[in-house]
Design a protein around this motif. Structure first.
Motif, PDB file in Angstrom:
ATOM      1  N   PHE A 678      32.302 -28.892  55.485  1.00  0.00           N
ATOM      2  CA  PHE A 678      31.397 -28.695  54.346  1.00  0.00           C
ATOM      3  C   PHE A 678      30.633 -29.994  54.064  1.00  0.00           C
ATOM      4  N   THR A 679      29.394 -29.834  53.641  1.00  0.00           N
ATOM      5  CA  THR A 679      28.500 -30.986  53.480  1.00  0.00           C
ATOM      6  C   THR A 679      28.506 -31.501  52.047  1.00  0.00           C
ATOM      7  N   GLN A 680      27.788 -32.607  51.870  1.00  0.00           N
ATOM      8  CA  GLN A 680      27.637 -33.177  50.531  1.00  0.00           C
ATOM      9  C   GLN A 680      27.005 -32.164  49.579  1.00  0.00           C
ATOM     10  N   GLY A 681      26.014 -31.429  50.098  1.00  0.00           N
ATOM     11  CA  GLY A 681      25.341 -30.412  49.276  1.00  0.00           C
ATOM     12  C   GLY A 681      26.306 -29.339  48.804  1.00  0.00           C
ATOM     13  N   HIS A 682      27.215 -28.901  49.698  1.00  0.00           N
ATOM     14  CA  HIS A 682      28.234 -27.907  49.325  1.00  0.00           C
ATOM     15  C   HIS A 682      29.117 -28.436  48.197  1.00  0.00           C
ATOM     16  N   ILE A 683      29.571 -29.688  48.368  1.00  0.00           N
ATOM     17  CA  ILE A 683      30.492 -30.281  47.390  1.00  0.00           C
ATOM     18  C   ILE A 683      29.836 -30.391  46.021  1.00  0.00           C
ATOM     19  N   VAL A 684      28.559 -30.830  45.996  1.00  0.00           N
ATOM     20  CA  VAL A 684      27.824 -30.937  44.723  1.00  0.00           C
ATOM     21  C   VAL A 684      27.741 -29.569  44.044  1.00  0.00           C
ATOM     22  N   GLU A 685      27.394 -28.542  44.826  1.00  0.00           N
ATOM     23  CA  GLU A 685      27.223 -27.199  44.270  1.00  0.00           C
ATOM     24  C   GLU A 685      28.536 -26.654  43.699  1.00  0.00           C
ATOM     25  N   VAL A 686      29.627 -26.867  44.437  1.00  0.00           N
ATOM     26  CA  VAL A 686      30.936 -26.367  43.986  1.00  0.00           C
ATOM     27  C   VAL A 686      31.365 -27.063  42.703  1.00  0.00           C
ATOM     28  N   VAL A 687      31.263 -28.389  42.672  1.00  0.00           N
ATOM     29  CA  VAL A 687      31.686 -29.157  41.495  1.00  0.00           C
ATOM     30  C   VAL A 687      30.892 -28.732  40.271  1.00  0.00           C
ATOM     31  N   LYS A 688      29.581 -28.562  40.426  1.00  0.00           N
ATOM     32  CA  LYS A 688      28.754 -28.151  39.278  1.00  0.00           C
ATOM     33  C   LYS A 688      29.117 -26.745  38.800  1.00  0.00           C
ATOM     34  N   GLY A 689      29.483 -25.894  39.781  1.00  0.00           N
ATOM     35  CA  GLY A 689      29.856 -24.528  39.409  1.00  0.00           C
ATOM     36  C   GLY A 689      31.171 -24.459  38.656  1.00  0.00           C
ATOM     37  N   VAL A 690      32.129 -25.288  39.066  1.00  0.00           N
ATOM     38  CA  VAL A 690      33.466 -25.284  38.434  1.00  0.00           C
ATOM     39  C   VAL A 690      33.444 -26.001  37.095  1.00  0.00           C
ATOM     40  N   LEU A 691      32.794 -27.139  37.035  1.00  0.00           N
ATOM     41  CA  LEU A 691      32.832 -27.968  35.814  1.00  0.00           C
ATOM     42  C   LEU A 691      31.766 -27.548  34.802  1.00  0.00           C
ATOM     43  N   THR A 692      31.973 -26.385  34.232  1.00  0.00           N
ATOM     44  CA  THR A 692      31.115 -25.937  33.130  1.00  0.00           C
ATOM     45  C   THR A 692      31.494 -26.711  31.865  1.00  0.00           C
ATOM     46  N   ASP A 693      30.675 -26.640  30.847  1.00  0.00           N
ATOM     47  CA  ASP A 693      30.970 -27.337  29.581  1.00  0.00           C
ATOM     48  C   ASP A 693      32.328 -26.909  29.032  1.00  0.00           C
ATOM     49  N   GLU A 708      41.043 -24.585  42.173  1.00  0.00           N
ATOM     50  CA  GLU A 708      39.796 -24.157  41.518  1.00  0.00           C
ATOM     51  C   GLU A 708      38.582 -24.429  42.407  1.00  0.00           C
ATOM     52  N   PHE A 709      38.580 -25.579  43.034  1.00  0.00           N
ATOM     53  CA  PHE A 709      37.433 -25.951  43.874  1.00  0.00           C
ATOM     54  C   PHE A 709      37.492 -25.230  45.220  1.00  0.00           C
ATOM     55  N   ILE A 710      38.715 -25.060  45.755  1.00  0.00           N
ATOM     56  CA  ILE A 710      38.865 -24.377  47.047  1.00  0.00           C
ATOM     57  C   ILE A 710      38.429 -22.926  46.936  1.00  0.00           C
ATOM     58  N   THR A 711      38.792 -22.273  45.838  1.00  0.00           N
ATOM     59  CA  THR A 711      38.394 -20.872  45.609  1.00  0.00           C
ATOM     60  C   THR A 711      36.876 -20.747  45.595  1.00  0.00           C
ATOM     61  N   ALA A 712      36.207 -21.708  44.943  1.00  0.00           N
ATOM     62  CA  ALA A 712      34.746 -21.658  44.827  1.00  0.00           C
ATOM     63  C   ALA A 712      34.049 -21.897  46.160  1.00  0.00           C
ATOM     64  N   ILE A 713      34.663 -22.701  47.025  1.00  0.00           N
ATOM     65  CA  ILE A 713      33.980 -23.080  48.276  1.00  0.00           C
ATOM     66  C   ILE A 713      34.189 -22.056  49.392  1.00  0.00           C
ATOM     67  N   THR A 714      35.163 -21.160  49.220  1.00  0.00           N
ATOM     68  CA  THR A 714      35.452 -20.183  50.282  1.00  0.00           C
ATOM     69  C   THR A 714      34.296 -19.218  50.528  1.00  0.00           C
ATOM     70  N   SER A 715      33.429 -19.038  49.541  1.00  0.00           N
ATOM     71  CA  SER A 715      32.294 -18.118  49.706  1.00  0.00           C
ATOM     72  C   SER A 715      31.132 -18.761  50.466  1.00  0.00           C
ATOM     73  N   MET A 716      31.248 -20.047  50.769  1.00  0.00           N
ATOM     74  CA  MET A 716      30.157 -20.766  51.454  1.00  0.00           C
ATOM     75  C   MET A 716      30.431 -20.892  52.950  1.00  0.00           C
ATOM     76  N   ASN A 717      29.343 -21.021  53.701  1.00  0.00           N
ATOM     77  CA  ASN A 717      29.472 -21.187  55.152  1.00  0.00           C
ATOM     78  C   ASN A 717      29.446 -22.671  55.508  1.00  0.00           C
ATOM     79  N   PRO A 718      30.489 -23.173  56.150  1.00  0.00           N
ATOM     80  CA  PRO A 718      30.512 -24.598  56.522  1.00  0.00           C
ATOM     81  C   PRO A 718      29.638 -24.866  57.746  1.00  0.00           C
TER      82      PRO A 718
END
Length: 759
Positions: A678-693, A708-718
């Motif tokens: 997974f790339t830097q772009g993937h990691i940024v997207e996952v973190v922003k999705g998980v860390l809501t206010d 929490e982060f692993i669950t969110a990243i499983t839907s992405m293609n590495p």
């Protein structure tokens, strides 16, 4: 750190540089064949120069003494240039852009992080006014045109929220919105910023005072010492006339203005030394006459000796020799100036570190003497003429030099006329402001997003050396990429002195999968150097400036403005489209290959004093016709997906920047392991999705976990290993890649180089 500490650092660094400069000729003078020894020598010098640069850059930023800063800046530019020369030597030797220095770091007791090459702070500090001025000009042009600045600029570069979001996801750390607490700055940081700001103000004030003193002190010297200097010079030259006639029987010929006048006779010499030179020259002439007679008698023997040395010369040519350096003289000059002026100088009187008036007097006295000497030479030429007529009764010989000069001028004039015809200005009647405005309106000159190269987080490759020992070519690390961007992009664009003499890099290709930060690196180059950013991507120029004449006008306008307002970066996104093997039917209307024939011509026109860099980015380099692609892009950098060490740092920093709190409940090591591919772009997207206010507020009661982060990243293609291998396989077909592959599989470096040249 006090001023005394930085002074100590400067003295220690200058001593280290002096020692290094003494060693260079000893190590490099003897031709070598052992490639391992050669690389070790080059790499050791490279690593040591990097350490010297890191210290000198720090000292230059901290010092406020204007004369010290001028000297350090000269040495800094020399060290930067030498690092680039050594880098070029290592690339040609190892046939790769990436090198590993594990054993050298161990010998020198340095950490891998100490190889990181800083960007000089003065690149931006010294151009702040220029950058601000450019922004004012742009704002004025837009205002005069009746175009709303905010709408014009931001509408073009951030057209919709969707586009902005895509850019943020693809570029590391861009557009991150950390919570209010994250932005709270400690009192220590506030104080440090205040000190930094005050120091900058003192530097500027001392610089201004120094510039004023250069004028006032020179004027004072002219009034006080000018008459004495003139009389002393006249007496000195008259003495020379008389002594020369006494020794040779005739008066001397007076050197022409072009030759340097009387300065070439009396350059830091007393009249007695000049007399000794005259006697020595007479003796030398007699010796030369005798040698000529001997040579005329033995012409055949000399020929035989030459034949005997042919084989030895061949052997010498086969051995490796260091290319001559264009930066060593400047560094040596700087070191000598340091030793003569600063090494043992008592500065107890200069607590404020303002300019030293005595040094200015010394410098300006020499300058004044040179100016007065020109006037004195005119008078003394006439006096010599009168002496020759009165005493020797000889006619003055006709001067033939004038005719030669006229011929030279004629030739130069013709050359200039030819050049003028070649470089015809298509917009001679247009101002730069009008061209600038047009390019902004057409979306060809865009605003670079503010992102620093330090935001491109990456770690050193700890397996590089091990893999190469078993003939496996490793993918570069993110730290490797960051260093190459600094060396090939930022340093030459930031320093005119470095760009003019260092190995010239006109174009750069960043190739890698989507989401690894290629665009970010382009914007970082512009941010760190204050460069203009031009976008000549095929999708951006589609439908603009139609036809052959329109394209010619577009390129002329872009590069005219790029030169006038350099440094400049010309970016071609998805650059493989410009070199398509076969244009897809859906893209034929856009004419993606419009620039293909013109780019090689543009590169030929770029000179060392043009701080312009063409940067291409591509996700699919395999779609391009390889030969023409590689002709345009001089340096090719593979931008990899992050390795484990880099992913570990990325997860930690991105989570913290987005308001996350790292606790023992969050296994970052586990996150880094399971997100391979997974790339830097993937990691940024996952973190922003998980860390809501809401999730950020709940951290106190429920700490973050890796799940929490692993669950969110499983839907992405590495980026699968196969895709990364396809980039490596493609790179192996490039000129440098071919040479490297041949060297690894048993071919010698020389054979590899020859093969590369033939192809």
């Amino acid at each position: 750190m006090s001023n005394a500490m930085y002074n100590k650092m400067w003295h220690q660094t200058q001593e280290a540089l002096g020692a290094l400069l003494d060693k260079e000729p000893q190590k490099m003078i003897e031709p070598q064949r052992n490639q391992v020894f050669i690389f070790q020598t080059l790499a050791t010098f490279y690593v040591k120069y990097v350490q010297i640069f890191r210290n000198l850059e720090n000292v230059y930023d901290q010092f406020v003494h204007p004369q010290k800063r001028i000297l350090i800046r000269k040495v800094l530019d020399g060290v930067m240039g030498r690092i680039l020369e050594l880098k070029n030597e290592m690339v040609e030797l190892e046939l790769t852009e990436f090198h590993y220095f594990d054993d050298i770091l161990q010998d020198l007791k340095l950490a891998p992080q100490q190889l990181d090459i800083p960007i000089p702070k003065y690149f931006l500090k010294e151009k702040l006014e220029v950058i601000k001025g450019r922004e004012k000009i742009l704002a004025q042009i837009l205002a005069d045109s009746g175009i709303d600045t905010s709408d014009m600029v931001w509408r073009r570069f951030h057209q919709r929220k969707e586009t902005e979001k895509l850019r943020e996801e693809e570029m590391i750390f861009l557009g991150m919105n950390p919570p209010p607490l994250f932005n709270e700055v400690s009192a220590t940081v506030i104080q440090a910023e205040k000190v930094d700001r005050l120091r900058n103000e003192v530097q500027i004030k001392h610089e201004e005072d120094y510039r004023e003193a250069l004028v006032t002190i020179k004027n004072d010297l002219k009034l006080i010492e000018g008459v004495d200097i003139k009389e002393n010079l006249q007496d000195q030259i008259r003495h020379w006339f008389i002594e020369c006639r006494n020794l040779t029987g005739t008066f001397p010929d007076y050197p022409d203005v072009e030759e340097g006048g009387s300065a070439i006779i009396f350059s830091d010499k007393t009249i007695q030394q000049v007399i000794e030179d005259i006697i020595a020259n007479q003796e030398e002439e007699e010796k030369n006459k005798k040698k000529k007679k001997k040579k005329e008698k033995q012409p055949k023997k000399a020929k035989k000796q030459k034949k005997g040395t042919k084989e030895k010369n061949k052997e010498e040519d086969e051995k490796w020799k260091m290319s001559p350096s264009l930066f060593l003289p400047a560094m040596k000059e700087g070191c000598n100036a340091y030793k003569e002026i600063w090494m043992k100088k008592d500065e107890s009187w200069n607590f404020s570190q303002d300019y030293d008036p005595e040094l200015i007097k010394e410098e300006k006295r020499k300058e004044l003497q040179s100016e007065i000497r020109i006037q004195v030479d005119e008078l003394m030429r006439q006096e010599l003429k009168n002496l020759k007529l009165a005493v020797d009764r000889e006619r003055e010989r006709p001067v033939k030099a004038g005719k030669k000069k006229d011929k030279k001028k004629g030739k130069k004039g013709k050359k200039k006329e030819k050049k003028a015809k070649k470089d015809k200005d298509l917009t001679a009647d247009r101002t730069i402001e009008s061209l600038y405005k047009e390019l902004v309106e057409e979306g060809l000159l865009i605003q670079a997003l503010k992102v620093n190269l330090s935001d491109y987080i990456g770690e050193y490759s700890y397996l590089g050396t091990t893999l190469r020992q078993v003939s496996i070519e490793p993918m570069p690390s993110l730290l490797d990429v960051r260093q190459l961007i600094t060396l090939y992009g930022i340093w030459p664009l930031g320093s005119a002195a470095v760009h003019e003499k260092a190995p010239l890099v006109k174009s750069l290709l960043l190739a890698g999968p989507s989401g690894v930060g290629k665009k970010m690196l382009v914007h970082a180059i512009c941010t760190e150097t204050g460069a203009n950013l031009f976008n000549l991507s095929s999708s951006n120029i589609a439908g603009k400036y139609p036809g052959k004449n329109g394209l010619q006008m577009m390129l002329h306008a872009v590069f005219k403005v790029a030169r006038q307002l350099q440094p400049s970066v010309v970016w071609i996104e998805d650059t493989e489209k410009t070199f398509y093997k076969k244009v897809p039917n859906a893209e034929k209307m856009n004419e993606p290959k419009r620039l293909k024939k013109h780019l090689p011509q543009i590169l030929k026109l770029l000179k060392p004093d043009d701080r312009i860099l063409i940067v291409g980015t591509t996700r699919r380099p395999f779609d391009a016709e390889l030969q023409s692609f590689c002709k345009v892009y001089q340096k090719i950098i593979l931008v990899p997906r992050p390795d484990y060490a880099s992913r570990y740092v990325l997860w930690k920093q991105i989570i913290e920047r987005n308001g996350g709190v790292l606790t023992s409940a969050l296994n970052v090591s586990c996150l880094a392991k399971v997100t391979d591919g997974f790339t830097q772009g993937h990691i940024v997207e996952v973190v922003k999705g998980v860390l809501t206010d809401q999730r950020i507020r709940r951290q106190i009661h429920k700490p973050l976990t890796a799940v929490e982060f692993i669950t969110a990243i499983t839907s992405m293609n590495p980026v699968y290993k196969e895709e990364e291998e396809s980039f490596k396989n493609w790179y192996a077909k490039t000129p440098l890649g071919k040479k490297r592959a041949l060297a690894i599989t048993g071919g010698s470096t020389e054979k590899a180089k020859d093969k590369g040249k033939r192809k």
